[in-house]
Motif scaffolding. Sequence first.
Motif, short mmCIF file in Angstrom:
data_model
loop_
_atom_site.label_atom_id
_atom_site.label_comp_id
_atom_site.label_asym_id
_atom_site.label_seq_id
_atom_site.Cartn_x
_atom_site.Cartn_y
_atom_site.Cartn_z
N ASN A 16 -7.23 -87.31 -22.63
CA ASN A 16 -5.78 -87.20 -22.51
C ASN A 16 -5.34 -85.74 -22.59
OD1 ASN A 16 -5.56 -89.95 -22.29
ND2 ASN A 16 -5.04 -90.28 -24.43
N TYR A 62 1.23 -87.46 -8.75
CA TYR A 62 0.14 -88.38 -9.01
C TYR A 62 -0.32 -88.28 -10.46
CZ TYR A 62 -4.55 -90.30 -9.12
OH TYR A 62 -5.65 -91.01 -9.47
N TYR A 64 1.34 -87.03 -12.98
CA TYR A 64 2.43 -87.43 -13.85
C TYR A 64 2.49 -88.95 -13.98
CZ TYR A 64 7.15 -87.77 -15.73
OH TYR A 64 8.23 -88.06 -16.51
N THR A 65 2.31 -89.66 -12.87
CA THR A 65 2.31 -91.12 -12.89
C THR A 65 1.13 -91.64 -13.71
OG1 THR A 65 3.31 -91.13 -10.70
CG2 THR A 65 2.32 -93.18 -11.44
N LYS A 66 -0.02 -91.00 -13.56
CA LYS A 66 -1.19 -91.41 -14.33
C LYS A 66 -0.95 -91.21 -15.83
CE LYS A 66 -6.14 -90.96 -14.32
NZ LYS A 66 -7.30 -90.45 -13.64
N ARG A 68 1.96 -91.24 -17.32
CA ARG A 68 2.94 -92.24 -17.75
C ARG A 68 2.29 -93.59 -18.00
NH1 ARG A 68 8.78 -91.38 -17.65
NH2 ARG A 68 8.65 -93.62 -17.65
N ARG A 69 1.32 -93.95 -17.15
CA ARG A 69 0.62 -95.21 -17.36
C ARG A 69 -0.19 -95.20 -18.65
NH1 ARG A 69 -2.84 -95.44 -12.79
NH2 ARG A 69 -1.54 -94.14 -11.50
N ASN A 70 -0.68 -94.03 -19.05
CA ASN A 70 -1.45 -93.90 -20.29
C ASN A 70 -0.56 -93.65 -21.50
OD1 ASN A 70 -3.75 -94.22 -18.81
ND2 ASN A 70 -4.29 -92.07 -18.78
N HIS A 71 0.74 -93.62 -21.30
CA HIS A 71 1.73 -93.38 -22.37
C HIS A 71 1.47 -92.05 -23.08
CE1 HIS A 71 3.16 -97.45 -21.80
NE2 HIS A 71 1.92 -97.89 -21.95
#
Length: 83
Positions: A16, A62, A64-66, A68-71
């Motif tokens: 992360n 891309y 940023y979206t990844k 967000r999915r990982n919080h």
Amino acid sequence: MFFKHRNPHAVEELGNQKLLELIYNVKDSWDHAKETEHAVYEGQVDNELYSRTKLQEQKYLYLYTKARRNHLHGYLNDSVIKQ
């Protein structure tokens, strides 16, 4: 048994952190590409320069979206604080 970690989330946390660093690096390169595009006279912006800027933007979105999915939550950027 042989490869037990004391902290089972240490590998995930390391991944992360690397993802956040990558996001910040891509954001900086996207900002640089935008500044370069604006520095060139608008009538003379060629297709390659425009394509590079769009590519950096898509990379950032891309990642940023990844994240967000990982919080994931990052830290405040210095440029945000100055504004």
